[in-house]
Write an enzyme that holds these catalytic residues in place. Sequence first.
Site, PDB file in Angstrom:
ATOM      1  CG  PHE A 252      -2.247  -0.762   0.802  1.00 27.02           C
ATOM      2  CD1 PHE A 252      -2.224  -2.142   0.761  1.00 27.02           C
ATOM      3  CD2 PHE A 252      -3.416  -0.115   0.450  1.00 27.02           C
ATOM      4  CE1 PHE A 252      -3.340  -2.872   0.377  1.00 27.02           C
ATOM      5  CE2 PHE A 252      -4.537  -0.823   0.063  1.00 27.02           C
ATOM      6  CZ  PHE A 252      -4.498  -2.209   0.027  1.00 27.02           C
ATOM      7  CB  CYS A 263     -14.079  -0.941   0.802  1.00 30.57           C
ATOM      8  SG  CYS A 263     -15.020  -2.440   0.507  1.00 30.57           S
TER       9      CYS A 263
END
EC number: 1.1.1.22
Length: 436
Positions: A252, A263
């Site tokens: 990430f 989400c």
Amino acid sequence: MKIAMVGSGYVGLVSGACFADFGHDVVCIDKDQSKIDRLHDGIMPIYEPGLAELVASNVDAGRLTFTTSLADGIEGADAIFIAVGTPSRRGDGHADLSYVYAVAKEIGESLSNDAVIVTKSTVPVGTGDEVERILSDSGTSHRFAVVSNPEFLREGAAIGDFKRPDRIVIGAEDEFGRQVMREVYRPLFLNESPILFTGRRTSELIKYAANAFLATKITFINEMADLCEKVGANVQDVSRGIGMDNRIGSKFLHAGPGYGGSCFPKDTLALLKTAEDYDSPTRIVEAVVKANDSRKRAMGRKVLDALGGAEAARGKKVALLGLTFKPNTDDMRDSPAIAVAQALTDAGVEVAAFDPEGMELAKLLMPDVTMVDEPYAAIEGADAIAIVTEWDVFRALDLKRIKDLANAPVLVDLRNIYRPDDVRALGFEYSSIGRT
Ligand code: NAD
């Protein structure tokens, strides 16, 4: 075990098919008749690698069935999962829990045996308490427990994530709930997947904290990328340099056009609302939401800059490659491509786009964009090409062919999938994220 899955979308269908594959007897329920009809015909309502095969083999084995009738589907079920949507409520950003509560009410009215009711949907702290209240108010005479079991699967890698999770979180308030959940996940216990038992409210919060933390990591590296562009540093090296530190981790930390999807945007917003309600501000998450929102349109301006600025861009043509919020999904929810396309069409730019899976949904969200059925058709006559989603098909584009087809060799790589030197050596004007 018999399992009922209420809601057969991304999470419900993938979880249902995987539970069936573990050997459980699973009924997937959805109120959308056409979805259930298509599933009966073996047609998947979503694009997810490996799902069609997994569903087919478990249907053939007699372990997976589909129905629109909740009452029929939950009959005899040991565990009834609620996996319906919890979108942002229009106007205030709170999670819209109306679908969850409607299902809870219907379960209460139809329950015909003792069962554990499991919220798999992402729901704010306290939702399990309310589900329990709704079930109690239904007057059911059967024993029930309400458990929280948030789902952490990623679209595009959903089956692997479900079958080999980093962890399973189960929030239960009594032994009946814990014991049934242990049976449900027994095949994963055997796999040694870590299972964390917590209280129900804690489990509900874990899901939001996890998503907010991941969104923060992405937004952090995106801001570092902007700084890299200003100071002449390379964000990919910064990512590597910090990610090799085990305390930080390398995942990430890929700079790009901002997070999207079904989400992170809604869950970060819902967490802010919970924090506000409890008078406990989460200022870091506030900043993340703000920074990510403005980033998506800023990416449109980046493409306009590559065309010589907004004035010069009017009447020019841009090829957008990739529309979904990430590869290997057809999910267009909150995709950065929507804001990029909007910024371009607002500036009078003609946009032609190609995406391997997302165009059907994208058409509805981007009425001013022309969808074409292969990348080179979008590139033909384009004054700039922008890569918005890193589908594999865009990693190996024929750059020489692009040069011949395009009106100008201008490439804006919002996913950093090409090496600047290679592309520039071929005569392209190339810009990317956090690299000069
Ligand atoms: P989705 O929109 O794909 O699917 C929801 C399904 O529920 C739809 O098919 C809808 O028809 C059905 N439904 C709604 N009300 C119903 C009712 N009363 N009875 C029966 N069916 C009903 O949603 P999703 O992406 O699967 O997300 C579900 C939940 O899981 C959300 O809370 C989401 O935040 C969470 N989640 C999603 C992901 C993801 O990657 N998509 C990952 C983790 C968690």
